[in-house]
Design an enzyme around this catalytic site. Sequence first.
Site, PDB file in Angstrom:
ATOM      1  N   GLY A  51      51.639  60.198  33.086  1.00 13.05           N
ATOM      2  CA  GLY A  51      51.144  60.558  31.763  1.00 13.05           C
ATOM      3  C   GLY A  51      50.032  59.664  31.233  1.00 13.05           C
ATOM      4  N   TYR A 151      44.982  25.326  42.262  1.00 12.87           N
ATOM      5  CA  TYR A 151      45.754  26.513  41.855  1.00 12.87           C
ATOM      6  C   TYR A 151      46.798  26.116  40.809  1.00 12.87           C
ATOM      7  CZ  TYR A 151      48.850  30.623  42.645  1.00 12.87           C
ATOM      8  OH  TYR A 151      49.635  31.740  42.525  1.00 12.87           O
ATOM      9  N   ALA A 152      47.518  25.022  41.052  1.00 14.57           N
ATOM     10  CA  ALA A 152      48.539  24.567  40.097  1.00 14.57           C
ATOM     11  C   ALA A 152      47.899  24.229  38.756  1.00 14.57           C
ATOM     12  CB  ALA A 152      49.290  23.358  40.656  1.00 14.57           C
ATOM     13  N   LYS A 155      47.009  27.449  37.010  1.00 12.67           N
ATOM     14  CA  LYS A 155      48.185  28.136  36.468  1.00 12.67           C
ATOM     15  C   LYS A 155      48.738  27.379  35.248  1.00 12.67           C
ATOM     16  CE  LYS A 155      48.365  31.692  39.260  1.00 12.67           C
ATOM     17  NZ  LYS A 155      47.892  32.987  38.737  1.00 12.67           N
ATOM     18  N   THR A 234      56.531  30.678  28.693  1.00 14.14           N
ATOM     19  CA  THR A 234      56.333  30.861  30.129  1.00 14.14           C
ATOM     20  C   THR A 234      57.659  31.332  30.704  1.00 14.14           C
ATOM     21  OG1 THR A 234      54.665  29.144  30.207  1.00 14.14           O
ATOM     22  CG2 THR A 234      55.733  29.702  32.288  1.00 14.14           C
TER      23      THR A 234
HETATM   24  N1  LIG Z   1      52.809  36.810  45.541  1.00  7.78           N
HETATM   25  C1  LIG Z   1      53.356  35.718  45.067  1.00  7.78           C
HETATM   26  O1  LIG Z   1      54.309  35.165  45.658  1.00  7.78           O
HETATM   27  C2  LIG Z   1      52.846  35.098  43.807  1.00  7.78           C
HETATM   28  C3  LIG Z   1      53.545  34.011  43.301  1.00  7.78           C
HETATM   29  C4  LIG Z   1      53.116  33.414  42.129  1.00  7.78           C
HETATM   30  C5  LIG Z   1      52.022  33.901  41.472  1.00  7.78           C
HETATM   31  N2  LIG Z   1      51.342  34.972  41.986  1.00  7.78           N
HETATM   32  C6  LIG Z   1      50.191  35.418  41.240  1.00  7.78           C
HETATM   33  O2  LIG Z   1      50.271  36.812  41.017  1.00  7.78           O
HETATM   34  C7  LIG Z   1      48.960  37.342  40.866  1.00  7.78           C
HETATM   35  C8  LIG Z   1      48.853  38.597  41.732  1.00  7.78           C
HETATM   36  O3  LIG Z   1      48.996  38.259  43.086  1.00  7.78           O
HETATM   37  P1  LIG Z   1      49.605  39.262  44.188  1.00  7.78           P
HETATM   38  O4  LIG Z   1      50.746  38.566  44.801  1.00  7.78           O
HETATM   39  O5  LIG Z   1      49.778  40.613  43.601  1.00  7.78           O
HETATM   40  O6  LIG Z   1      48.456  39.239  45.272  1.00  7.78           O
HETATM   41  P2  LIG Z   1      47.588  40.394  45.950  1.00  7.78           P
HETATM   42  O7  LIG Z   1      48.435  41.577  46.268  1.00  7.78           O
HETATM   43  O8  LIG Z   1      46.858  39.708  47.040  1.00  7.78           O
HETATM   44  O9  LIG Z   1      46.575  40.788  44.775  1.00  7.78           O
HETATM   45  C9  LIG Z   1      45.576  39.910  44.341  1.00  7.78           C
HETATM   46  C10 LIG Z   1      44.713  40.650  43.352  1.00  7.78           C
HETATM   47  O10 LIG Z   1      43.732  39.748  42.854  1.00  7.78           O
HETATM   48  C11 LIG Z   1      42.444  40.337  43.059  1.00  7.78           C
HETATM   49  N3  LIG Z   1      41.475  39.279  43.313  1.00  7.78           N
HETATM   50  C12 LIG Z   1      41.505  38.321  44.272  1.00  7.78           C
HETATM   51  N4  LIG Z   1      40.388  37.563  44.208  1.00  7.78           N
HETATM   52  C13 LIG Z   1      39.646  38.072  43.187  1.00  7.78           C
HETATM   53  C14 LIG Z   1      38.381  37.760  42.632  1.00  7.78           C
HETATM   54  N5  LIG Z   1      37.623  36.781  43.135  1.00  7.78           N
HETATM   55  N6  LIG Z   1      37.934  38.497  41.599  1.00  7.78           N
HETATM   56  C15 LIG Z   1      38.665  39.514  41.105  1.00  7.78           C
HETATM   57  N7  LIG Z   1      39.859  39.879  41.585  1.00  7.78           N
HETATM   58  C16 LIG Z   1      40.342  39.161  42.620  1.00  7.78           C
HETATM   59  C17 LIG Z   1      42.597  41.246  44.249  1.00  7.78           C
HETATM   60  O11 LIG Z   1      41.549  42.213  44.234  1.00  7.78           O
HETATM   61  P3  LIG Z   1      41.085  43.038  45.555  1.00  7.78           P
HETATM   62  O12 LIG Z   1      42.320  43.264  46.385  1.00  7.78           O
HETATM   63  O13 LIG Z   1      40.524  44.308  44.994  1.00  7.78           O
HETATM   64  O14 LIG Z   1      40.067  42.208  46.241  1.00  7.78           O
HETATM   65  C18 LIG Z   1      43.964  41.839  43.982  1.00  7.78           C
HETATM   66  O15 LIG Z   1      43.857  42.870  43.034  1.00  7.78           O
HETATM   67  C19 LIG Z   1      47.992  36.215  41.229  1.00  7.78           C
HETATM   68  O16 LIG Z   1      47.498  35.610  40.058  1.00  7.78           O
HETATM   69  C20 LIG Z   1      48.873  35.228  41.959  1.00  7.78           C
HETATM   70  O17 LIG Z   1      48.391  33.901  41.824  1.00  7.78           O
HETATM   71  C21 LIG Z   1      51.735  35.582  43.121  1.00  7.78           C
END
Ligand SMILES: NC(=O)c1ccc[n+]([C@@H]2O[C@H](COP(=O)([O-])OP(=O)(O)OC[C@H]3O[C@@H](n4cnc5c(N)ncnc54)[C@H](OP(=O)(O)O)[C@@H]3O)[C@@H](O)[C@H]2O)c1
Length: 244
Positions: A51, A151-152, A155, A234
């Site tokens: 939707g 990264y830390a 965040k 957070t």
């Molecule tokens: N997975 C984990 O265990 C985990 C843990 C803690 C925090 N996080 C956080 O969760 C968030 C999402 O991560 P995810 O796990 O879903 O990873 P993911 O599936 O790899 O997705 C990453 C996303 O970020 C986009 N991205 C990467 N580099 C970019 C850039 N330079 N400019 C614009 N967009 C960019 C990617 O776009 P494209 O694919 O279109 O390039 C994709 O949409 C992140 O902030 C990550 O730090 C993840």
Amino acid sequence: MNQRRTALITGASGAIGAACAYRLARQGWDLLLHYRTERDETLTKNCTDAGARVGWWQADLSEDDWTDSLRDQLKDSGEVTGIVHAAGNTGEGLIARVSDDQIDRTLAIHVRAAAIIVRECSRHLLRARFGRIVLIGSTVGLSGNAGQSIYAAAKMGQIGLVRAWTREMARRGITSNVVAPGWIETDMTVDILNRNRDALENEIPAARIGQPDDVAAAVAFLMTEEAGYISGQTLPVNGGLWMV
Ligand SMILES: NC(=O)c1ccc[n+]([C@@H]2O[C@H](COP(=O)([O-])OP(=O)(O)OC[C@H]3O[C@@H](n4cnc5c(N)ncnc54)[C@H](OP(=O)(O)O)[C@@H]3O)[C@@H](O)[C@H]2O)c1
């Protein structure tokens, strides 16, 4: 939701962003979805079927040339009153080997981009006297992790942003929070999880790796009207791996 609202979700081409998009579509939000590399047409269909009106915006958020395209997009998309910043990269390596470029790009994606997006939406948010801002942080921002110092810091920087925005904007009905995932099964973590799954599952009190929808469920709650008294917080979503 009584009236339709539009949420901008960055990183919607990624797993956590996509899960958030689908949850918010089912919750009655229209969506402006962001991608860097390729839009996810299956997600478009799923959200449309639920939707939602769906638009996409492309930008590399580690660059510094996308503000004008965001402004143009916001003019076309109606008033954005929800923001989920889920775009992100992984860590960069031990500090001795981190390049200037890695430092700049990591801070740009997580902190600079969040600040610019919220600034560009702030007039609408303040006028609407309603807003929901959720930044996808990381448990690593709370615990630290070797090889991920920038990264830390990025965040943790997001935590500073939502606390300050809460002091600036909560009185106008705008909440700002961080959702801080632990280990979530996505493209970002697939290699590490394939190599260390058993050890990680042993370390996590919930004894499993999280799924993108575990994060999206928390985000979707914080985006509701009912969550209007929660701001500056957070929320770790990590199976108890790190407790605050
Ligand atoms: N997975 C984990 O265990 C985990 C843990 C803690 C925090 N996080 C956080 O969760 C968030 C999402 O991560 P995810 O796990 O879903 O990873 P993911 O599936 O790899 O997705 C990453 C996303 O970020 C986009 N991205 C990467 N580099 C970019 C850039 N330079 N400019 C614009 N967009 C960019 C990617 O776009 P494209 O694919 O279109 O390039 C994709 O949409 C992140 O902030 C990550 O730090 C993840």
